[in-house]
Design an enzyme around this catalytic site. Sequence first.
Site, PDB file in Angstrom:
ATOM      1  N   PRO A  89      54.348  17.041  64.901  1.00 19.19           N
ATOM      2  CA  PRO A  89      55.568  16.144  65.755  1.00 19.19           C
ATOM      3  C   PRO A  89      53.917  14.816  67.003  1.00 19.19           C
ATOM      4  CG  PRO A  89      56.633  18.257  66.389  1.00 19.19           C
ATOM      5  CD  PRO A  89      55.040  18.523  65.765  1.00 19.19           C
ATOM      6  N   GLU A 116      53.155  28.811  67.260  1.00 21.89           N
ATOM      7  CA  GLU A 116      52.289  27.114  68.310  1.00 21.89           C
ATOM      8  C   GLU A 116      51.561  25.869  67.653  1.00 21.89           C
ATOM      9  OE1 GLU A 116      54.732  27.731  70.056  1.00 21.89           O
ATOM     10  OE2 GLU A 116      54.755  29.711  69.332  1.00 21.89           O
TER      11      GLU A 116
HETATM   12  N1  4GX Z   1      56.875  16.340  61.791  1.00 25.28           N
HETATM   13  N2  4GX Z   1      56.504  20.654  62.965  1.00 25.28           N
HETATM   14  C1  4GX Z   1      54.299  21.618  62.646  1.00 25.28           C
HETATM   15  C2  4GX Z   1      53.521  23.380  64.219  1.00 25.28           C
HETATM   16  C3  4GX Z   1      52.456  23.106  65.254  1.00 25.28           C
HETATM   17  C4  4GX Z   1      52.844  22.977  66.894  1.00 25.28           C
HETATM   18  C5  4GX Z   1      52.478  22.299  67.653  1.00 25.28           C
HETATM   19  C6  4GX Z   1      50.911  21.771  66.803  1.00 25.28           C
HETATM   20  C7  4GX Z   1      51.246  21.738  67.343  1.00 25.28           C
HETATM   21  C8  4GX Z   1      56.752  18.720  62.239  1.00 25.28           C
HETATM   22  C9  4GX Z   1      57.766  16.951  62.360  1.00 25.28           C
HETATM   23  C10 4GX Z   1      57.690  19.941  63.401  1.00 25.28           C
HETATM   24  C11 4GX Z   1      56.937  21.878  63.335  1.00 25.28           C
HETATM   25  C12 4GX Z   1      55.111  21.119  62.045  1.00 25.28           C
HETATM   26  C13 4GX Z   1      55.568  22.847  64.586  1.00 25.28           C
HETATM   27  N3  4GX Z   1      52.059  21.868  65.229  1.00 25.28           N
HETATM   28  N4  4GX Z   1      56.066  18.038  61.060  1.00 25.28           N
HETATM   29  N5  4GX Z   1      54.875  23.252  63.418  1.00 25.28           N
HETATM   30  N6  4GX Z   1      58.340  16.370  63.342  1.00 25.28           N
HETATM   31  O1  4GX Z   1      58.004  19.506  64.067  1.00 25.28           O
HETATM   32  O2  4GX Z   1      55.607  16.899  60.921  1.00 25.28           O
END
Ligand code: 4GX
Length: 255
Positions: A89, A116
């Site tokens: 995100p 996370e």
């Molecule tokens: N568009 N996610 C990544 C792991 C995460 C958690 C915290 C970084 C920081 C998402 C989205 C998305 C959920 C993928 C958390 N990475 N991916 N994941 N919106 O929500 O692409």
Amino acid sequence: MRIDVVTLFPDFMRQCASVGVVGRAQQRELLQVETWNPRDFATDNYRTVDGRTCGGGPGMVMLIQPLRDALKAVREAAPEPVHVVYLSPQGARLTQGRVEALAKMPRIALLCGRYEGVDERLLAHEVDEELSIGDYVLSGGELGAAVIIDAVGRLQDGALNDAQSAQQDSFSDGLLDCPHYAKPVHDTLGDVPEVLLSGDHAAIRRWRLKQSLGRTWLRRPDLLAQRALDAESRALLDEFRREHAQQTRHDDTAH
Ligand code: 4GX
């Protein structure tokens, strides 16, 4: 093109890429999707891929080493540089423009985080671009990766048949699609707009463009603000607005 996906759920990712237009693109060898499981690159007996977050608090973070070794394997299997994308995100919003840019690359890798997230040092050193599919929180990057594979896969030369490729123009010129109808021409749900039965191809093209402009104006004014309209489009949108205002007045006075 080839897409390498680094994921703890390789079976799910392969399934996602096996259906419809994208599955057919793989069968036609226009697209190749390969998966790499970071667990296969873990070195301890438990095949650990995550660790506690430094600084305390709940939640686990994906470790550098298994991901770095998985990406090393991806790069070593490639004759050219690999463009590595991380889904989160915090990334820039995925748009059709970014999809088109990715679709032209010979080789991309999609890094899917769980828990996370991923240790920030790995992101800083191994990732070229961070992308988000929208402002909501998923439980992992896999659905974002599936969205990219689908949107990029259908743009590969020869992936779409003629009927589909003509339709594809609608979003790439920054407008919403026009309405579509099939027979029967008369139905209890309503009639097909007369112009579409006229055989007048110029009039049909204008009607469709006008509907696209009008719907974009009504539903996604942010998209219209981003692009300059030519004289014909301005005239068609003015027509749509006048008719829409008249229709709205009529609705207000109808009993
Ligand atoms: N568009 N996610 C990544 C792991 C995460 C958690 C915290 C970084 C920081 C998402 C989205 C998305 C959920 C993928 C958390 N990475 N991916 N994941 N919106 O929500 O692409």
